[in-house]
Design a protein around this motif. Structure first.
Motif, mmCIF file in Angstrom:
data_model
loop_
_atom_site.group_PDB
_atom_site.id
_atom_site.type_symbol
_atom_site.label_atom_id
_atom_site.label_comp_id
_atom_site.label_asym_id
_atom_site.label_seq_id
_atom_site.Cartn_x
_atom_site.Cartn_y
_atom_site.Cartn_z
ATOM 1 N N TRP A 105 -23.866 12.570 -78.997
ATOM 2 C CA TRP A 105 -23.809 12.865 -77.569
ATOM 3 C C TRP A 105 -22.721 13.905 -77.360
ATOM 4 C CZ3 TRP A 105 -26.450 10.819 -73.359
ATOM 5 C CH2 TRP A 105 -25.913 11.098 -72.099
ATOM 6 N N VAL A 106 -23.007 14.959 -76.628
ATOM 7 C CA VAL A 106 -22.003 15.987 -76.370
ATOM 8 C C VAL A 106 -21.882 16.192 -74.864
ATOM 9 C CG1 VAL A 106 -21.287 18.374 -76.764
ATOM 10 C CG2 VAL A 106 -22.518 17.137 -78.551
ATOM 11 N N GLY A 107 -20.660 16.085 -74.382
ATOM 12 C CA GLY A 107 -20.364 16.344 -72.979
ATOM 13 C C GLY A 107 -19.255 17.373 -72.892
ATOM 14 N N HIS A 108 -18.992 17.797 -71.696
ATOM 15 C CA HIS A 108 -17.917 18.770 -71.461
ATOM 16 C C HIS A 108 -16.806 18.076 -70.698
ATOM 17 C CE1 HIS A 108 -21.321 21.360 -72.416
ATOM 18 N NE2 HIS A 108 -20.413 22.234 -72.803
ATOM 19 N N VAL A 109 -15.597 18.154 -71.233
ATOM 20 C CA VAL A 109 -14.430 17.501 -70.636
ATOM 21 C C VAL A 109 -13.292 18.513 -70.532
ATOM 22 C CG1 VAL A 109 -15.115 15.258 -71.607
ATOM 23 C CG2 VAL A 109 -13.464 16.674 -72.839
ATOM 24 N N PRO A 110 -12.303 18.229 -69.694
ATOM 25 C CA PRO A 110 -11.144 19.127 -69.638
ATOM 26 C C PRO A 110 -10.466 19.210 -71.013
ATOM 27 C CG PRO A 110 -11.136 17.635 -67.763
ATOM 28 C CD PRO A 110 -12.216 17.161 -68.694
ATOM 29 N N ALA A 111 -10.028 20.415 -71.352
ATOM 30 C CA ALA A 111 -9.412 20.632 -72.667
ATOM 31 C C ALA A 111 -8.216 19.711 -72.895
ATOM 32 C CB ALA A 111 -9.006 22.096 -72.814
ATOM 33 N N ALA A 112 -7.448 19.440 -71.853
ATOM 34 C CA ALA A 112 -6.275 18.574 -72.007
ATOM 35 C C ALA A 112 -6.683 17.168 -72.449
ATOM 36 C CB ALA A 112 -5.485 18.505 -70.705
ATOM 37 N N GLN A 113 -7.802 16.652 -71.908
ATOM 38 C CA GLN A 113 -8.270 15.327 -72.319
ATOM 39 C C GLN A 113 -8.815 15.355 -73.743
ATOM 40 O OE1 GLN A 113 -10.647 13.057 -69.474
ATOM 41 N NE2 GLN A 113 -9.760 14.261 -67.802
ATOM 42 N N GLN A 114 -9.476 16.434 -74.105
ATOM 43 C CA GLN A 114 -9.990 16.577 -75.472
ATOM 44 C C GLN A 114 -8.841 16.593 -76.473
ATOM 45 O OE1 GLN A 114 -12.954 16.433 -76.615
ATOM 46 N NE2 GLN A 114 -12.930 17.426 -78.587
ATOM 47 N N ASN A 115 -7.795 17.333 -76.153
ATOM 48 C CA ASN A 115 -6.624 17.399 -77.035
ATOM 49 C C ASN A 115 -5.923 16.046 -77.120
ATOM 50 O OD1 ASN A 115 -7.155 20.113 -77.482
ATOM 51 N ND2 ASN A 115 -5.741 20.801 -75.906
ATOM 52 N N ALA A 116 -5.832 15.349 -75.989
ATOM 53 C CA ALA A 116 -5.200 14.025 -75.984
ATOM 54 C C ALA A 116 -5.995 13.055 -76.850
ATOM 55 C CB ALA A 116 -5.091 13.501 -74.556
ATOM 56 N N GLN A 117 -7.321 13.168 -76.817
ATOM 57 C CA GLN A 117 -8.155 12.288 -77.621
ATOM 58 C C GLN A 117 -7.863 12.453 -79.109
ATOM 59 O OE1 GLN A 117 -12.686 11.190 -77.409
ATOM 60 N NE2 GLN A 117 -12.459 13.168 -78.405
ATOM 61 N N GLY A 118 -7.683 13.687 -79.539
ATOM 62 C CA GLY A 118 -7.367 13.916 -80.945
ATOM 63 C C GLY A 118 -6.104 13.190 -81.356
ATOM 64 N N ALA A 119 -5.077 13.245 -80.498
ATOM 65 C CA ALA A 119 -3.829 12.541 -80.785
ATOM 66 C C ALA A 119 -4.014 11.032 -80.738
ATOM 67 C CB ALA A 119 -2.747 12.980 -79.803
ATOM 68 N N LEU A 120 -4.804 10.554 -79.769
ATOM 69 C CA LEU A 120 -5.070 9.112 -79.670
ATOM 70 C C LEU A 120 -5.722 8.589 -80.946
ATOM 71 C CD1 LEU A 120 -6.508 8.796 -76.039
ATOM 72 C CD2 LEU A 120 -4.361 7.823 -76.870
ATOM 73 N N ILE A 121 -6.733 9.300 -81.405
ATOM 74 C CA ILE A 121 -7.449 8.869 -82.605
ATOM 75 C C ILE A 121 -6.521 8.902 -83.821
ATOM 76 C CG2 ILE A 121 -9.323 9.420 -84.217
ATOM 77 C CD1 ILE A 121 -10.900 10.454 -81.750
ATOM 78 N N LYS A 122 -5.801 10.003 -83.985
ATOM 79 C CA LYS A 122 -4.897 10.133 -85.137
ATOM 80 C C LYS A 122 -3.862 9.011 -85.150
ATOM 81 C CE LYS A 122 -1.537 13.209 -87.262
ATOM 82 N NZ LYS A 122 -0.756 14.431 -87.134
ATOM 83 N N ASN A 123 -3.219 8.760 -84.013
ATOM 84 C CA ASN A 123 -2.199 7.710 -83.940
ATOM 85 C C ASN A 123 -2.798 6.324 -84.165
ATOM 86 O OD1 ASN A 123 -0.197 9.607 -83.459
ATOM 87 N ND2 ASN A 123 -0.384 9.424 -81.243
ATOM 88 N N PHE A 124 -3.994 6.082 -83.618
ATOM 89 C CA PHE A 124 -4.684 4.809 -83.789
ATOM 90 C C PHE A 124 -4.986 4.550 -85.266
ATOM 91 C CE2 PHE A 124 -8.874 2.835 -84.361
ATOM 92 C CZ PHE A 124 -8.629 1.569 -83.849
ATOM 93 N N LEU A 125 -5.522 5.551 -85.938
ATOM 94 C CA LEU A 125 -5.868 5.389 -87.355
ATOM 95 C C LEU A 125 -4.621 5.098 -88.186
ATOM 96 C CD1 LEU A 125 -8.447 8.306 -87.721
ATOM 97 C CD2 LEU A 125 -8.957 5.857 -87.557
ATOM 98 N N GLN A 126 -3.537 5.816 -87.912
ATOM 99 C CA GLN A 126 -2.292 5.600 -88.659
ATOM 100 C C GLN A 126 -1.701 4.233 -88.365
ATOM 101 O OE1 GLN A 126 0.129 8.993 -87.592
ATOM 102 N NE2 GLN A 126 -0.725 10.259 -89.237
ATOM 103 N N LYS A 127 -1.619 3.873 -87.101
ATOM 104 C CA LYS A 127 -1.015 2.598 -86.707
ATOM 105 C C LYS A 127 -1.751 1.409 -87.311
ATOM 106 C CE LYS A 127 -0.080 -0.286 -82.687
ATOM 107 N NZ LYS A 127 -0.345 -0.483 -81.276
ATOM 108 N N ASN A 128 -3.068 1.511 -87.406
ATOM 109 C CA ASN A 128 -3.892 0.417 -87.908
ATOM 110 C C ASN A 128 -4.234 0.548 -89.386
ATOM 111 O OD1 ASN A 128 -4.677 -1.390 -85.473
ATOM 112 N ND2 ASN A 128 -4.785 0.714 -84.716
ATOM 113 N N ASP A 129 -3.639 1.552 -90.046
ATOM 114 C CA ASP A 129 -3.860 1.785 -91.474
ATOM 115 C C ASP A 129 -5.351 1.833 -91.815
ATOM 116 O OD1 ASP A 129 -2.939 2.320 -94.073
ATOM 117 O OD2 ASP A 129 -3.055 0.196 -94.635
#
Length: 142
Positions: A105-129
């Motif tokens: 599924w592809v949608g269009h979102v504000p770039a700031a939210q897209q960038n925040a998502q990348g950080a959210l995912i990265k931090n989540f993966l690291q925190k949860n090993d």
């Protein structure tokens, strides 16, 4: 023995019969272990959250497997999806998941939210090993 004098072999901590296969065998505790949850706030990231909800409502999974080829998945998902000025293309399932790629599924979102998502995912993966092959659940909160 439990407080009533009954044997509690193959029981979870605290007693009880625990999950069962229905055949009298206890389910492996790893199979019933709760998955880590990536929680996306709809109040903080409204368009991003809406995109994930729409994708899940359309049948895309809420449980993802880490370890997808992000470059190939992103290219497959975004192929022929136009850019819209001021927005960023956001795919779900995520490109970093095995489930991502063509057909996402592809949608269009504000770039700031897209960038925040990348950080959210990265931090989540690291925190949860979370390693390649590990599963996690994606949940949108109000």
């Amino acid at each position: 023995m439990d407080p009533w004098g009954l044997a509690t072999t193959n029981c979870p901590p605290g007693g009880g019969s625990g999950p069962s296969t229905g055949a009298g065998k206890a389910v492996d505790s790893a199979a019933t272990k709760a998955l880590p949850e990536l929680r996306i706030s709809a109040s903080k990231y409204p368009e991003l959250a809406e995109n994930i909800v729409n994708a899940q409502k359309a049948g895309h999974p809420d449980v993802l497997t880490h370890g997808g080829n992000a470059v190939a998945n992103r290219a497959g998902a975004l192929d022929a999806v136009p850019n819209i000025k001021g927005s960023s293309r956001d795919e779900y399932p995520f490109a970093s998941s095995i489930e991502g790629g063509q057909g996402s599924w592809v949608g269009h979102v504000p770039a700031a939210q897209q960038n925040a998502q990348g950080a959210l995912i990265k931090n989540f993966l690291q925190k949860n090993d979370i390693k390649p092959g590990d599963k996690y659940r994606v949940i949108v909160l109000p």
